[in-house]
Design an enzyme around this catalytic site. Structure first.
Site, PDB file in Angstrom:
ATOM      1  CB  ILE A   1      -0.770   0.196   1.121  1.00  0.00           C
ATOM      2  CG1 ILE A   1      -0.669  -0.059   2.128  1.00  0.00           C
ATOM      3  CG2 ILE A   1      -2.253  -1.073   1.125  1.00  0.00           C
ATOM      4  CD1 ILE A   1      -1.543   0.084   3.883  1.00  0.00           C
ATOM      5  CG  ASP A   2       4.337   1.595   2.927  1.00  0.00           C
ATOM      6  OD1 ASP A   2       2.945   2.329   3.180  1.00  0.00           O
ATOM      7  OD2 ASP A   2       5.351   1.223   3.372  1.00  0.00           O
TER       8      ASP A   2
ATOM      9  NE  ARG B   1      -1.306  -2.766   6.364  1.00  0.00           N
ATOM     10  CZ  ARG B   1      -1.535  -3.757   6.827  1.00  0.00           C
ATOM     11  NH1 ARG B   1      -1.236  -5.065   6.517  1.00  0.00           N
ATOM     12  NH2 ARG B   1      -1.022  -4.129   8.645  1.00  0.00           N
TER      13      ARG B   1
ATOM     14  NE  ARG C   1       8.906   0.069   6.477  1.00  0.00           N
ATOM     15  CZ  ARG C   1       8.495  -0.034   5.870  1.00  0.00           C
ATOM     16  NH1 ARG C   1       9.676  -0.277   4.544  1.00  0.00           N
ATOM     17  NH2 ARG C   1       8.361  -1.545   5.665  1.00  0.00           N
TER      18      ARG C   1
END
Length: 401
Positions: free
Chosen positions: A140-141, A298, A188
Site C-alpha cells: 500500500i506504500d 489495508r 513508512r
C-alpha cells in the site's frame, strides 16, 4: 536456466497484507493449474518462515470453488511474515526447496520481500540448483521502483480518500465542537497514501486542507500558522498526516510511542496524530481530535478497487508465465500504456534494482508549498482507485426569512 524446466511451484506472501494480495495468489495458482510443466503447487504458511519450518500447503488439493471466493477476500490467506533471512538460513532454504523438487518460486510482497527473493536467487545459483524465483509486487506504500504502481495501493488509496470525505462530514455537522481533525495514514517513508486523501477534493473547502508527508520535514511554526489561517477562512481544518512524519532534525513526531523495530530494522511508530492534536490544543487553543484507521486502510473489503484487484491477479498470473519462460531474479512490473483509456501491461525488472530501494512521492505531484497535490497526481492516481468516489449531497442554504 533453460525455459520449460519441470518441477513444483511454491508461493509465499510476505509483509503487510492488503485488500488484494490474495488476488495475486489466485492468479498464480490458476496459471499454474493449466500448465503441464508445473507438477505440484505448494503454499508457504507465513512466508519464508513457514518454508524454513516446512509448514506447507498442497494448493492443488483446494476445492476449485475456493479461488473465485478468495479473489474477493482481503488479507493474506497463506499467512504473512516479516522475517529477514539470516546467512545461515540460505543453505537450509535451498536444501528444503531441493528436497521438495521446487523449481519455481513466487514471493508476493514489497521492498523487503524483494530482498528475500533476490538473496534466494543468488543462493540457488551459488549452490548450482536450477531454480527460478520472481517477486510479485504488493504494498500500500506504493514505493517500489521500476513499476508504475503497486498492487494494493489503489484499494488503500480509495479507502483513505473516501474515509477523508466521510469523516469530514462529522466535523462539518458541528464544526465548533472539534474544529481541527487529524487523520493519520500508514506509509513508512513515502507519502503516496497520504496524498491519496486528496483524491476526493474538488474545491478549497473540500478536505483535506493540509497534507503532512514523510518526505517533507515538519516545521512546527509554519504548521501552526497554516492551521490558524485555514480555520479563520473556513471555520474548521482537516489535516491528513503520515504516521512517520519527522521534524527538521529527522526525529519522528511519533517517537514518543515507538515500540521497537521490525526484523528489517524499520521503526514501529505511533503517536504522530496525538502529537499534532496536543500541539494544536496547546498552542492555538482549538479543540482537536484524530482518526486513526490503522489496518482498515489495508483490509477494507468494501473499498476494494476493481482495477487494483484485476491488476493484482494479472501480476500473479503473468508471474507464473514468466517463470515458465525462464525468468529469474526479477520482479513483475506494471507498465502504464500511453492510451486515452487507462490500462497497464506487465514487464520484468531486475531485483538488484528493486530490493531495499524506495520510490518517494515526486515533487511534480505536489504544489510549491508541498502541502497539497497537483493535477499531475490526480491524473496518476485516479485511474487506480476504480469507480468514482461517493461524494456527499449538500442542502442549498436557502433560509426562511
Amino acid at each position: 536456466m533453460p525455459p520449460y524446466l519441470s518441477g513444483n511451484l511454491i508461493i509465499g506472501q510476505s509483509g503487510g497484507a492488503t485488500a488484494v494480495i490474495n488476488a495475486s495468489l489466485v492468479g498464480a495458482v490458476q496459471a499454474a493449474l493449466t500448465d503441464k510443466h508445473i507438477t505440484g503447487i505448494y503454499g508457504m504458511r507465513h512466508g519464508i518462515e513457514g518454508l524454513l519450518k516446512e509448514d506447507l500447503l498442497d494448493l492443488r488439493q483446494q476445492p476449485s470453488s475456493l479461488w473465485p471466493q478468495l479473489l474477493e477476500t482481503p488479507s493474506a490467506a497463506l499467512g504473512s511474515c516479516r522475517y529477514k533471512l539470516k546467512d545461515h538460513d540460505l543453505e537450509r532454504t535451498i536444501d528444503i526447496l531441493r528436497r521438495y523438487n521446487v523449481r519455481f518460486m513466487l514471493y508476493i510482497g514489497g521492498n523487503d520481500s524483494a530482498d528475500t527473493a533476490h538473496r534466494l536467487a543468488q543462493a540457488a545459483q551459488q549452490q548450482h540448483y536450477e531454480l527460478s524465483i520472481l517477486s510479485v509486487p504488493k504494498t500500500i506504500d506504493n514505493d517500489l521502483p521500476l513499476t508504475d504502481h503497486c498492487p494494493g495501493y489503489g484499494s488503500a488509496a480509495r479507502f483513505i480518500a473516501q474515509a477523508t470525505i466521510d469523516s469530514t462530514l462529522n466535523t462539518t455537522s458541528i464544526p465548533w465542537h472539534y474544529p481541527v481533525k487529524v487523520i493519520e495514514t500508514m506509509g513508512r517513508d513515502a507519502g503516496w497514501l497520504t496524498a491519496a486523501a486528496a483524491l476526493g477534493k474538488r474545491s478549497e473547502l473540500d478536505p483535506p486542507h493540509l497534507l503532512l508527508l514523510p518526505e517533507q520535514p515538519f516545521q512546527q511554526e509554519r504548521f501552526l500558522t497554516e492551521i490558524e489561517a485555514i480555520y479563520r477562512r473556513i471555520g474548521y481544518v482537516i489535516i491528513v498526516a503520515a504516521e512517520t512524519i519527522r521534524d527538521e532534525k529527522g526525529v519522528a513526531l511519533g517517537a514518543v510511542g515507538q515500540t521497537g523495530v521490525d526484523a528489517f530494522q524499520h521503526p514501529l511508530l505511533s503517536g504522530a496524530a496525538q502529537y499534532l492534536v496536543d500541539l494544536v490544543k496547546r498552542e492555538l487553543g482549538l479543540r482537536a481530535r484524530f482518526d486513526k484507521p490503522g489496518d482498515l486502510q489495508r483490509m477494507a473489503s468494501a473499498n476494494i478497487s476493481l482495477t487494483d484487484r484485476d491488476e493484482a491477479y494479472r501480476v500473479g498470473y503473468n508471474g507464473v508465465q514468466a517463470l515458465l519462460e525462464g525468468a529469474n531474479d526479477k520482479m513483475v512490473t506494471l507498465l502504464r500504456q500511453p492510451d486515452d483509456v487507462y490500462h497497464c501491461t506487465t514487464g520484468l525488472a531486475d531485483l538488484t534494482a528493486v530490493a531495499n530501494v524506495q520510490r518517494l512521492l515526486p515533487d511534480t505531484y505536489l504544489n510549491a508549498e508541498k502541502t497539497m497535490v497537483t493535477q499531475a497526481f490526480y491524473d496518476y492516481a485516479l485511474p487506480l482507485i476504480g469507480s468514482p468516489l461517493q461524494q456527499p449531497a449538500r442542502l442549498e442554504m436557502t433560509r426562511i426569512r
